[in-house]
Write a protein that holds these residues in place. Sequence first.
Motif, short mmCIF file in Angstrom:
data_model
loop_
_atom_site.label_atom_id
_atom_site.label_comp_id
_atom_site.label_asym_id
_atom_site.label_seq_id
_atom_site.Cartn_x
_atom_site.Cartn_y
_atom_site.Cartn_z
N MET A 1 -49.97 -27.98 120.05
CA MET A 1 -49.60 -26.72 119.35
C MET A 1 -48.69 -25.86 120.23
SD MET A 1 -49.89 -24.86 116.65
CE MET A 1 -51.34 -25.46 115.75
N ASN A 2 -48.99 -25.72 121.54
CA ASN A 2 -48.17 -24.90 122.42
C ASN A 2 -46.75 -25.44 122.51
OD1 ASN A 2 -50.25 -23.18 122.92
ND2 ASN A 2 -50.97 -24.27 124.72
N THR A 3 -46.62 -26.79 122.63
CA THR A 3 -45.28 -27.41 122.72
C THR A 3 -44.49 -27.14 121.45
OG1 THR A 3 -46.22 -29.13 124.10
CG2 THR A 3 -44.08 -29.58 123.10
N PHE A 4 -45.19 -27.19 120.32
CA PHE A 4 -44.53 -26.93 119.03
C PHE A 4 -43.92 -25.55 119.00
CE2 PHE A 4 -43.78 -27.13 114.58
CZ PHE A 4 -44.12 -25.92 114.06
N TRP A 5 -44.69 -24.54 119.44
CA TRP A 5 -44.17 -23.17 119.40
C TRP A 5 -43.09 -22.95 120.45
CZ3 TRP A 5 -44.59 -21.30 115.08
CH2 TRP A 5 -45.75 -21.44 114.33
N GLN A 6 -43.19 -23.65 121.57
CA GLN A 6 -42.12 -23.51 122.56
C GLN A 6 -40.81 -24.03 122.00
OE1 GLN A 6 -43.73 -25.65 125.85
NE2 GLN A 6 -45.20 -24.05 126.41
N ARG A 7 -40.87 -25.15 121.25
CA ARG A 7 -39.64 -25.67 120.64
C ARG A 7 -39.11 -24.69 119.60
NH1 ARG A 7 -42.50 -30.64 120.35
NH2 ARG A 7 -42.75 -30.35 118.12
N ARG A 8 -40.03 -24.05 118.81
CA ARG A 8 -39.59 -23.12 117.77
C ARG A 8 -38.90 -21.90 118.35
NH1 ARG A 8 -40.71 -22.75 112.52
NH2 ARG A 8 -41.95 -24.36 111.53
N ARG A 9 -39.37 -21.43 119.52
CA ARG A 9 -38.80 -20.21 120.07
C ARG A 9 -37.47 -20.45 120.78
NH1 ARG A 9 -44.38 -19.41 121.74
NH2 ARG A 9 -45.36 -17.87 120.39
N ASP A 85 -48.96 -17.08 108.46
CA ASP A 85 -49.91 -17.97 107.80
C ASP A 85 -49.24 -19.28 107.39
OD1 ASP A 85 -51.77 -18.26 104.84
OD2 ASP A 85 -52.65 -18.33 106.83
N SER A 86 -48.00 -19.18 106.88
CA SER A 86 -47.29 -20.39 106.45
C SER A 86 -46.89 -21.26 107.64
CB SER A 86 -46.05 -20.00 105.64
OG SER A 86 -45.11 -19.31 106.46
N LEU A 87 -46.66 -20.63 108.81
CA LEU A 87 -46.26 -21.37 110.01
C LEU A 87 -47.44 -21.74 110.91
CD1 LEU A 87 -43.13 -19.23 111.03
CD2 LEU A 87 -43.13 -21.44 109.87
N TYR A 88 -48.68 -21.30 110.52
CA TYR A 88 -49.86 -21.49 111.37
C TYR A 88 -49.64 -20.87 112.75
CZ TYR A 88 -51.03 -24.86 107.74
OH TYR A 88 -51.28 -25.44 106.54
N TYR A 89 -48.98 -19.70 112.76
CA TYR A 89 -48.68 -18.98 113.99
C TYR A 89 -49.77 -17.92 114.19
CZ TYR A 89 -46.04 -16.09 117.30
OH TYR A 89 -45.63 -15.36 118.37
#
Length: 674
Positions: A1-9, A85-89
Motif C-alpha cells: 500500500m505504501n509503495t502504491f501511494w508513493q507512485r501516485r504522489r 474513499d474511492s482511492l482507498y486513501y
Amino acid sequence: MNTFWQRRRSAPYTLLILMLALFFTKPVASMAQSQLTDSLTKVLAAHPTKDTTRVNILNQLSRFLFTQVPSLTETYAKEAFYISDSLYYLPGKLWATRNLALAENAKGNLEKQMDLTLEALKLAEQLNDLKATGILNADLGNILIEQQQPRQGLIYQKKALAIKQKENDKAEIGKTLNGIGTSYMVLKEWDSALHFLYASERIKLALNDHRGLAYAYENIGIILSVKGNYQEALRYHTMSSQYYKESDNIQGVVKSYLNMAQTNTFLKDFTAAEEDLQNAARLNKSMQNTRNEMIYYRYRSMLDSARGNFAQALENYKEFQALSEDFFSTEKSRFIANSKEKYESEKKQHENELLKKEQLLHLATIRQQQILVIFCIALFMALATITVLLYRMFKRQKDLYSQLNSRNRRVQQQNQIILDQNAALESGNQVKDKIFSVISHDLRAPLGILEGMLFLLRDEKMSQEQFNMFVDELWRDMKNTSSMMDNLLQWANSQMKGIRVMPDDFNITVLLNNEFELLQTLARQKNIQLNHYLPPVIHVFADKDMIRMVLRNLISNAIKFTPKNGSIVIDYRLSPDKVEVMVKDNGIGIPSEDQSKVFSNIYYSTTGTQNEKGCGLGLPLSKDFIQRNNGEIWFQSYKEKGTSFHFTLPLSEEEETNAYGRTIILQPTRDYSH
C-alpha cells in the motif's frame, strides 16, 4: 500500500507539490488567513485531477475556512472524503472526516460531531498516526466541554497532551493547554485554569502564533474579570480582539467586543462600553449568531442598570429572556430532530439486517431447488430409485417451506413489536414535548421577569416604591403559573400513568365555597363581580379532587377572558338523577373557528384580557375528569358577548332535590361571608 501511494504522489504532480511545499513553509502568522485561503483556492482550481494531491488541498482549505465560512468547510470536506474513499486513501479520509465533524460543530450538532470524531480516531489508530490521535483526543475533550461534561473532557485533553508532548509538537501542545484551561474555567477552578492558560500563552508567544493567542487571551481576560482584576482583564481582551481581527475571525471579534463592553461597565467607563456594544451588534448583524445576541442584551441590561436607567435595563433583560427561551426551544427541536434521525437510521439498519436475512433464506431455497432439479434429472435416468429419491426430496422441500413460513411469522411478529414500540415512543414524545414547551415558554417567562425584578431590588438598583408598582402584576403571574403547573402535573400524570377515579358522596356547594377565597382575589384584580346561585346542599357522587380542579379551571378561565368590570355567574339546574352546573361570563367569547379546538388534544391556548397566559390543558383535562365521573360537559360561546360552560354530575342516592336555595354574591371591593 505504501509503495502504491508513493507512485501516485510522484511523476505528474511534482510541480504542484513543490508549489504547495513553498506555500506551506511560510509562517502562518506572517500572512492573513484570507490570503492563505485565496492562495489555496487558486492551487485547487489549477489541479482538477481527482487524486491524493487534490484530497490534501481540499482538506487544508476546508480546515482554514472553518472560522470564516463553515458551509464551505463541509462542501470541501465531503469532496475530499468521497475521493479518498474511492482511492482507498485512508489519511485523506481521516482528515476529511475530522473536517466534517468541525462543520457539524458550527451547526451546533454536537452529537453528530462526536460520532464523526470517533470515526476519525479509529482511522488514526489504524494508521498509527500519533499526531492525528492527539488532535482528535483534544477534539473529543472540547466536545465534552461544550456538552457541559468538563470532567470527562479533561480525561481526553490530558491524554492528548501526553501524546503531543511525546511528539514534541509545540503548536499542538499550546492548543491543548488552552483546552485544559477552558475545562477548568467551566469547572470554575480559576487558579488551575490560569496555570494552563499562561503555559499556553508562553508557547504561543515563542511560536508567534497570533491566531492561537487570540483564544488564550480571551479566556485569560474572562478569568481575570471574574477575579475582579478588571484593568488587566481589559488589556487581555483588547489583545484578543486585535489578534482575532488579524486572522479574520469575525466570530472572535464579536466575542471580544462583548467581553470589553462588560469589563468597561465594571470599570464604569460607560462611553467605551457603549461603543463596544455597538461594534458587537454591527458585526453580529451579518453573523446572525443567536448566542452572541443573547449576551449583547444581557450586557446592555447591565450597562443600563449601572447608568441608573432601570426601565431600559428591564426591557433589555426581557429581550435577553425572550432570546434565551427561543434558543432553548431551538436547541430542544435540534435535539429532537437529531434523536429522530438517529432512530430512523437505527430503524433502517435493522430493516436492512432483516432484509439480508430474508435474502439469504431465499438464496438457500433457490439452491435447494437447484439441487432438487439435478436430483430429479438423475432420478429420471435411474428409474429404479426414482420413487425413493422423489419422496425424500419432497419431504425436504416441505421442511424448507415450513421453516420459511416459520421465519416469516417471526419476522412479522418482530415488525409488530417495532410498530408497538414506535407508537409508545410517539406518545411519550408528545407528552415530553408538551412538558418542555410549557416549561420553556409559559413557566420560565414569569420566573425570568421575577428574577430580573429581584436582581434590581437586591442590588439596590430599584427602590421599594418602584418595586411595589409591579407587585400586583407579579402576584397575578405567579398565581397563573401555579395554576398552569397544577394542570400540567395532572395532565402528565393522566398521560403517563393514568388516573384512578375515587368517587364518593360530597356537597358540591361546600366544595365551591371553599374555592371562592382564591377566586375572589383573582376577580378583584380585574374588578369582576362573582355570583353563584347554588343551594346550601347538593350531594353528588364523584371524585372530589377532580371536581375541585374542574370548578377551578372553568371559573379561572372565565376570569381570564372577562374584561374589567365584567361579571361571572355560577348557576345550576336539578333533575331527578343529576345536577347541571353552569359557569357563565360576559367576556370576549371564543371565535367560531376555534371552538372545535377547546376540548381537543390540540391544547388550544390564548392570552387573556390582561395578557394572562395558559398552557391549553385546563379544558381538555376538565372534560376528561367529567367524563371519568359519568358526566357530560359542553359550552356555548358568542364572540364579544360571552361564554357559558355546562357540566353534569350524578346525584348521590341520598340527594333530595330542592329548587330553592340562597345566593352568594362576592364583591371584589370588600370581604364576604357564607
